[in-house]
Write a protein that holds these residues in place. Structure first.
Motif, PDB file in Angstrom:
ATOM      1  N   LYS A  92       9.911  -9.532  -4.542  1.00 38.24           N
ATOM      2  CA  LYS A  92       8.755  -9.837  -5.390  1.00 38.24           C
ATOM      3  C   LYS A  92       8.683 -11.343  -5.670  1.00 38.24           C
ATOM      4  O   LYS A  92       7.605 -11.936  -5.668  1.00 38.24           O
ATOM      5  N   SER A 134       2.965  -4.657 -10.525  1.00 38.05           N
ATOM      6  CA  SER A 134       3.011  -3.271 -11.019  1.00 38.05           C
ATOM      7  C   SER A 134       4.423  -2.883 -11.437  1.00 38.05           C
ATOM      8  O   SER A 134       4.671  -1.712 -11.764  1.00 38.05           O
ATOM      9  N   SER A 135       5.350  -3.827 -11.419  1.00 34.52           N
ATOM     10  CA  SER A 135       6.767  -3.514 -11.627  1.00 34.52           C
ATOM     11  C   SER A 135       7.017  -2.619 -12.842  1.00 34.52           C
ATOM     12  O   SER A 135       6.483  -2.843 -13.925  1.00 34.52           O
ATOM     13  N   SER A 136       7.885  -1.633 -12.639  1.00 29.98           N
ATOM     14  CA  SER A 136       8.230  -0.707 -13.724  1.00 29.98           C
ATOM     15  C   SER A 136       9.277  -1.297 -14.653  1.00 29.98           C
ATOM     16  O   SER A 136       9.391  -0.881 -15.802  1.00 29.98           O
ATOM     17  N   ASP A 150      -0.591  -4.544   3.689  1.00 24.47           N
ATOM     18  CA  ASP A 150       0.746  -3.932   3.693  1.00 24.47           C
ATOM     19  C   ASP A 150       1.580  -4.621   4.764  1.00 24.47           C
ATOM     20  O   ASP A 150       1.110  -5.519   5.457  1.00 24.47           O
ATOM     21  N   ALA A 151       2.858  -4.178   4.852  1.00 23.65           N
ATOM     22  CA  ALA A 151       3.822  -4.935   5.660  1.00 23.65           C
ATOM     23  C   ALA A 151       3.415  -5.034   7.129  1.00 23.65           C
ATOM     24  O   ALA A 151       3.561  -6.081   7.740  1.00 23.65           O
ATOM     25  N   GLY A 201       0.831  -1.218   0.000  1.00 27.98           N
ATOM     26  CA  GLY A 201       0.000   0.000   0.000  1.00 27.98           C
ATOM     27  C   GLY A 201       0.854   1.251   0.000  1.00 27.98           C
ATOM     28  O   GLY A 201       0.620   2.178   0.783  1.00 27.98           O
ATOM     29  N   GLY A 202       1.857   1.310  -0.891  1.00 27.19           N
ATOM     30  CA  GLY A 202       2.628   2.541  -1.070  1.00 27.19           C
ATOM     31  C   GLY A 202       1.922   3.420  -2.082  1.00 27.19           C
ATOM     32  O   GLY A 202       0.702   3.311  -2.295  1.00 27.19           O
ATOM     33  N   SER A 203       2.708   4.246  -2.756  1.00 28.92           N
ATOM     34  CA  SER A 203       2.117   5.203  -3.686  1.00 28.92           C
ATOM     35  C   SER A 203       1.293   4.496  -4.784  1.00 28.92           C
ATOM     36  O   SER A 203       0.180   4.914  -5.116  1.00 28.92           O
ATOM     37  N   ILE A 204       1.809   3.390  -5.320  1.00 24.85           N
ATOM     38  CA  ILE A 204       1.118   2.716  -6.422  1.00 24.85           C
ATOM     39  C   ILE A 204      -0.031   1.837  -5.921  1.00 24.85           C
ATOM     40  O   ILE A 204      -1.136   1.853  -6.482  1.00 24.85           O
ATOM     41  N   ASN A 258       2.124   6.841 -12.752  1.00 27.41           N
ATOM     42  CA  ASN A 258       1.796   7.536 -11.511  1.00 27.41           C
ATOM     43  C   ASN A 258       1.145   8.879 -11.799  1.00 27.41           C
ATOM     44  O   ASN A 258       1.700   9.643 -12.585  1.00 27.41           O
ATOM     45  N   GLU A 268      10.530  -2.146  -5.687  1.00 30.34           N
ATOM     46  CA  GLU A 268      11.113  -2.732  -6.909  1.00 30.34           C
ATOM     47  C   GLU A 268      12.375  -3.553  -6.592  1.00 30.34           C
ATOM     48  O   GLU A 268      13.485  -3.168  -6.952  1.00 30.34           O
ATOM     49  N   HIS A 282       1.506  -2.609 -15.675  1.00 35.40           N
ATOM     50  CA  HIS A 282       2.293  -1.469 -15.182  1.00 35.40           C
ATOM     51  C   HIS A 282       1.537  -0.164 -15.365  1.00 35.40           C
ATOM     52  O   HIS A 282       1.308   0.273 -16.497  1.00 35.40           O
ATOM     53  N   PRO A 283       1.145   0.477 -14.235  1.00 33.41           N
ATOM     54  CA  PRO A 283       0.443   1.765 -14.353  1.00 33.41           C
ATOM     55  C   PRO A 283       1.446   2.909 -14.388  1.00 33.41           C
ATOM     56  O   PRO A 283       2.634   2.725 -14.150  1.00 33.41           O
ATOM     57  N   SER A 293       2.201  -4.628  -5.539  1.00 36.90           N
ATOM     58  CA  SER A 293       2.869  -3.322  -5.700  1.00 36.90           C
ATOM     59  C   SER A 293       3.897  -3.148  -4.584  1.00 36.90           C
ATOM     60  O   SER A 293       3.860  -2.170  -3.821  1.00 36.90           O
ATOM     61  N   LEU A 294       4.805  -4.105  -4.450  1.00 36.52           N
ATOM     62  CA  LEU A 294       5.877  -4.028  -3.446  1.00 36.52           C
ATOM     63  C   LEU A 294       7.026  -3.209  -4.020  1.00 36.52           C
ATOM     64  O   LEU A 294       7.081  -2.948  -5.222  1.00 36.52           O
TER      65      LEU A 294
END
Ligand SMILES: NC(=O)c1ccc[n+]([C@@H]2O[C@H](COP(=O)([O-])OP(=O)(O)OC[C@H]3O[C@@H](n4cnc5c(N)ncnc54)[C@H](O)[C@@H]3O)[C@@H](O)[C@H]2O)c1
Length: 319
Positions: free
Chosen positions: A103, A123-125, A38-39, A16-19, A149, A98, A146-147, A95-96
């Motif tokens: 992952k 969601s990896s970039s 989340d963690a 549950g970070g930015s992405i 931001n 990178e 991959h979204p 969405s952990l």
């Protein structure tokens, strides 16, 4: 075997970070049922509040319906364990941070608890799903989605199947993304950084170089991109732009007239692959000098402009 995709899947969001919060806000804005893991408990509580806040902002920006957002926020819950979060999910979105080992471990663990017919996206970039899901049970259900931001505003999603991804898993994700109002593109092979990261990386290297070599200041450079190619590309991508660049002669004439000029620029473009610490310090100082430190207010203004551009594009497509 992935079944026909449900138009409103139950979604588990891992990280549950930015992405992760952006995905959660987007699902909530469509009234979907979500579980967010989340963690630890504190970061999960914070992520839940942040996701709800970002979903509500979409209403103010004219990008979501207030009733659906309320429904989505009501149907958003915290995951207490990986099993509880993923056990009954149709779509699991990772969405952990990178980091490949992190992952890989997560995909291995999700593979143990998820239904065999669930689809798992990362969601990896930049990391290929072929590596991320290397130890996942039944990796045919895994792919990258991959979204950009912020994911709840920018509609483009890069869909990247791996070596073992099943066509049904890819198709399910495409259906769900479209149901969320996204515009997916599908990559035909895995490449570092996907398509968007490579384009952004190539353009940004030249932008940094132009600033650090004293050709232009940060704010004028940003204007040159936003009101130059950026504005044009929002209406028509580079190939269509150049197909229209020489009138009725199309791209054939454009290349005859301008290829030589482009070739001479390509020969002088920045080629470096690393910024030295003093260059990082110089770049940071120039960007901070141009924009100050009001990150929150700058982000809100950027999001209002994004919403206005999307509205204008949608209206022109309808016209
Ligand atoms: N930030 C961007 O602009 C952007 C854009 C598109 C895609 N991405 C990709 O999205 C992914 C996430 O990026 P981000 O910027 O949101 O990262 P982030 O660091 O902001 O968030 C990661 C979250 O994962 C949580 N986490 C870490 N380990 C965990 C675990 N074992 N179990 C559950 N939660 C755990 C952290 O507490 C944190 O909240 C990355 O793969 C990144 O490449 C980032």
């Amino acid at each position: 075997m992935i079944p026909d995709s449900s138009p409103t899947p139950k979604v588990a969001l891992i990280g549950g970070g930015s992405i992760g919060c952006g995905w959660a806000a987007l699902c909530a804005a469509n009234g979907w049922e979500t579980v967010l893991l989340d963690a630890d408990e504190r970061s999960a509580d914070r992520a839940l509040a942040e996701s709800a806040r970002r979903a509500r902002i979409l209403v103010g920006l004219g990008r979501a319906d207030a009733g659906l957002v309320d429904q989505g926020i009501d149907r958003m819950q915290l995951g207490r364990s990986l099993l509880q979060a993923c056990g009954s999910a149709d779509w699991i979105i990772e969405s952990l941070p990178e980091e490949l080992p992190l992952k890989q471990r997560m995909f291995e663990n999700i593979g143990q608890v998820a239904r065999a017919d669930a689809v798992i996206t990362s969601s990896s970039s930049a990391l290929p799903i072929t590596d991320i899901a290397a130890r996942c049970r039944e990796p045919g259900r895994c792919l990258v989605a991959h979204p950009l931001n912020p994911p709840e505003l920018i509609p483009l999603i890069e869909v990247v199947p791996g070596k073992f991804t099943s066509p049904q898993a890819t198709e399910s994700v495409l259906v769900w993304l479209r149901a969320l109002g996204r515009i997916p593109i599908t990559l035909k092979k895995e490449v570092p950084g996907n398509v968007v990261g490579r384009i952004a990386g190539a353009v940004w290297r030249e932008c940094i170089d132009l600033v650090l070599t004293g050709v232009v200041d940060v704010d004028d450079l940003d204007r040159a991109v936003s009101l130059g190619p950026g504005l044009g590309w929002a209406a028509a991508g580079p190939h269509l732009t150049y197909h229209l660049g020489a009138g009725e002669g199309g791209v054939k004439l454009f290349l005859e007239q301008l290829l030589q000029a482009f070739e001479s620029w390509w020969g002088s473009l920045a080629q470096w692959t690393k910024l030295e610490p003093e260059q990082v310090r110089a770049l940071t100082a120039q960007i901070e000098k141009a924009y100050g430190e009001k990150i929150g207010a700058l982000g809100e203004a950027r999001d209002r402009r994004l919403a206005a551009i999307l509205r204008a594009l949608e209206e022109s497509r309808r016209a």
